[in-house]
Scaffold this active site. Structure first.
Site, PDB file in Angstrom:
ATOM      1  N   SER A  39      21.737  71.617   4.639  1.00 30.72           N
ATOM      2  CA  SER A  39      22.118  70.277   5.097  1.00 30.72           C
ATOM      3  C   SER A  39      23.507  70.242   5.704  1.00 30.72           C
ATOM      4  O   SER A  39      23.963  69.186   6.138  1.00 30.72           O
ATOM      5  CB  SER A  39      22.058  69.296   3.927  1.00 30.72           C
ATOM      6  OG  SER A  39      23.125  69.504   3.031  1.00 30.72           O
ATOM      7  N   THR A  91      24.076  66.303   3.302  1.00 31.63           N
ATOM      8  CA  THR A  91      25.462  66.231   3.754  1.00 31.63           C
ATOM      9  C   THR A  91      26.284  66.597   2.548  1.00 31.63           C
ATOM     10  O   THR A  91      25.792  66.519   1.428  1.00 31.63           O
ATOM     11  CB  THR A  91      25.793  64.753   4.112  1.00 31.63           C
ATOM     12  OG1 THR A  91      25.029  64.351   5.227  1.00 31.63           O
ATOM     13  CG2 THR A  91      27.257  64.532   4.410  1.00 31.63           C
ATOM     14  N   THR A 134      28.346  67.615   7.750  1.00 33.77           N
ATOM     15  CA  THR A 134      26.877  67.578   7.721  1.00 33.77           C
ATOM     16  C   THR A 134      26.264  68.227   8.944  1.00 33.77           C
ATOM     17  O   THR A 134      26.902  68.312   9.999  1.00 33.77           O
ATOM     18  CB  THR A 134      26.405  66.104   7.670  1.00 33.77           C
ATOM     19  OG1 THR A 134      25.007  66.083   7.397  1.00 33.77           O
ATOM     20  CG2 THR A 134      26.660  65.365   8.961  1.00 33.77           C
ATOM     21  N   ARG A 192      22.274  62.855  18.737  1.00 32.99           N
ATOM     22  CA  ARG A 192      22.369  61.785  17.731  1.00 32.99           C
ATOM     23  C   ARG A 192      23.544  62.067  16.796  1.00 32.99           C
ATOM     24  O   ARG A 192      23.711  63.171  16.295  1.00 32.99           O
ATOM     25  CB  ARG A 192      21.069  61.700  16.940  1.00 32.99           C
ATOM     26  CG  ARG A 192      21.066  60.679  15.781  1.00 32.99           C
ATOM     27  CD  ARG A 192      21.418  61.303  14.456  1.00 32.99           C
ATOM     28  NE  ARG A 192      21.234  60.382  13.326  1.00 32.99           N
ATOM     29  CZ  ARG A 192      21.643  60.641  12.089  1.00 32.99           C
ATOM     30  NH1 ARG A 192      22.272  61.763  11.822  1.00 32.99           N
ATOM     31  NH2 ARG A 192      21.435  59.793  11.126  1.00 32.99           N
ATOM     32  N   THR A 202      26.165  59.913   1.588  1.00 36.47           N
ATOM     33  CA  THR A 202      25.072  60.739   2.095  1.00 36.47           C
ATOM     34  C   THR A 202      23.826  59.861   2.123  1.00 36.47           C
ATOM     35  O   THR A 202      23.740  58.881   1.395  1.00 36.47           O
ATOM     36  CB  THR A 202      24.797  61.978   1.224  1.00 36.47           C
ATOM     37  OG1 THR A 202      24.392  61.555  -0.079  1.00 36.47           O
ATOM     38  CG2 THR A 202      26.018  62.868   1.107  1.00 36.47           C
ATOM     39  N   GLY A 203      22.871  60.249   2.942  1.00 31.53           N
ATOM     40  CA  GLY A 203      21.635  59.474   3.041  1.00 31.53           C
ATOM     41  C   GLY A 203      21.463  58.924   4.441  1.00 31.53           C
ATOM     42  O   GLY A 203      22.099  59.393   5.386  1.00 31.53           O
TER      43      GLY A 203
HETATM   44  N1  ASP Z   1      24.190  60.660   6.475  1.00 36.33           N
HETATM   45  C1  ASP Z   1      23.810  61.805   7.241  1.00 36.33           C
HETATM   46  C2  ASP Z   1      23.398  61.377   8.591  1.00 36.33           C
HETATM   47  O1  ASP Z   1      22.779  60.327   8.735  1.00 36.33           O
HETATM   48  C3  ASP Z   1      22.707  62.580   6.678  1.00 36.33           C
HETATM   49  C4  ASP Z   1      22.668  62.680   5.219  1.00 36.33           C
HETATM   50  O2  ASP Z   1      23.621  62.471   4.539  1.00 36.33           O
HETATM   51  O3  ASP Z   1      21.632  63.003   4.685  1.00 36.33           O
HETATM   52  O4  ASP Z   1      23.613  62.127   9.520  1.00 36.33           O
END
Ligand code: ASP
Length: 371
Positions: free
Chosen positions: A93, A220, A238, A248, A271-272
């Site tokens: 990740s 991340t 990340t 993106r 994260t998320g």
């Molecule tokens: N927040 C990160 C993103 O949207 C990805 C993640 O943390 O899972 O790029």
């Protein structure tokens, strides 16, 4: 003003993904019977901060904590901690071996904020550099800007003496990308709605088949810390959303979203699902809630409620009418109080004088995102 460092000095202190720390050792007192103003240093991070060691002896939060308590700069210490995840190919990740975008290219995002000096730096969609957090730190140190993207960020990294590679895929991340391609039928460029659904279906089926860790579809590392002087900093790094549309950029490199630090208050990072965080600028919201007196946990819950309130599109709701995605926040205030909060059950990493630990986040809702 922060001390400016020369390019040569930056390269010397940073290229081995290490940090220079002073030789002095800060030994913090055991909890006194009578309350004093002593702040107990702490480092909080996403769960992977207590998982990956990149072949060494310490996990990320432990490395950061040990450097902080030896008197190192808090941000340098946190970056040394997240470098372990960036460099470890097993963490799909972040950094090297992160799951690539839809074209099979690993594109990385990162930012960092230094509370005491009120400085920040970030990079987005950078390719070929295993440790984007070090590039973000260089943006903070040697430029008057905050955010460099794409080719410009890569050229900047090269000029800072960081190694630029052709491809950051590992055999594992490449094989997973090929499997994803196979599942979405690359012969057809579907209309945006169907393409979105096809991508979602393919990714979720890979999670179901055990090919992708659910934490690494999104994934991340955010890492925040405070030292015994109440100096607070944070970093987020990340590879972003797996199989994203090339170019993106998620929340991770955006101040106020993937990370926010106020030297007078504290730090929060995430994260998320980045888009949900970007629409609500939750790390900023959390820091502002703490400024108004809320505890880290209560401030974080407020942000989760805000995301829920503003998640109205049907495609983003589960059968309960709640957000069908995970999102977590890791929070520390200047006093060394901390929390991990999440939309649904999740874990986070902490390191205190008791060593590294994995703790459950405080969830806003029971059950799972998909239920
Ligand atoms: N927040 C990160 C993103 O949207 C990805 C993640 O943390 O899972 O790029």
């Amino acid at each position: 003003m922060p001390r400016k460092i020369s390019r040569r000095e930056f390269v010397r202190t940073s290229t081995a993904a290490g940090v220079a720390v002073g030789a002095s050792t800060t030994v913090f007192a055991k909890a006194p019977a009578i309350q004093t103003n002593t702040i107990k240093p702490v480092v909080v991070a996403s769960n992977n901060g207590n998982v990956y060691k990149n072949g060494g002896a310490e996990v990320g939060v432990q490395k950061a904590f040990n450097l902080i308590t030896k008197g190192g700069d808090v941000l340098d210490a946190l970056i040394a901690g997240v470098n372990l995840c960036e460099l470890d190919p097993a963490d799909t990740s972040v950094g090297y071996g992160g799951l690539p975008n839809a074209d099979g290219i690993v594109q990385l995002d990162s930012c960092c904020m230094h509370g005491p000096t009120r400085r920040a730096g970030g990079v987005a969609s950078i390719e070929g550099v295993r440790t984007p957090s070090l590039v973000a730190k260089a943006v903070l140190e040697v430029t008057d800007h905050h955010l460099l993207v794409g080719k410009g960020a890569q050229e900047f990294a090269r000029n800072m003496g960081l190694k630029v590679e052709d491809d950051l895929n590992t055999d594992k991340s490449r094989a997973l990308w090929l499997e994803w391609k196979r599942r979405i039928d690359p012969e057809h460029y579907l209309d945006p709605k169907k393409r979105g659904q096809a991508m979602e279906m393919a990714s979720l089926s890979m999670v179901r088949d055990g090919l992708i860790d659910p934490d690494h579809y999104y994934g991340t590392i955010n890492c925040d810390g405070v030292n015994s002087k109440g100096e607070v900093c944070g970093v987020t790094t990340t590879s972003g959303l797996a199989w994203k549309i090339p170019g993106r950029v998620g929340d991770s490199p955006i101040l106020g979203a993937g990370l926010y630090v106020d030297g007078d208050v504290g730090a929060a990072g995430s994260t998320g699902r980045g888009e949900a965080n970007l629409y609500n600028l939750c790390s900023f919201l959390i820091v502002e809630q703490m400024r108004m007196g809320k505890s880290p946990k209560d401030a974080g819950m407020e942000a989760l409620r805000r995301i829920q309130k503003n998640t109205v599109e049907k495609r983003l709701l589960n059968p309960r009418g709640l957000p069908n995605f995970g999102i977590n926040f890791y929070i520390v205030n200047k006093k060394g109080e901390y929390a991990g909060v999440s939309m649904y059950a999740a874990n986070y990493a902490v390191c205190t004088e008791n060593g590294p630990q994995t703790l459950p986040c405080e969830p806003l809702h029971p059950g799972r995102a998909s239920e």
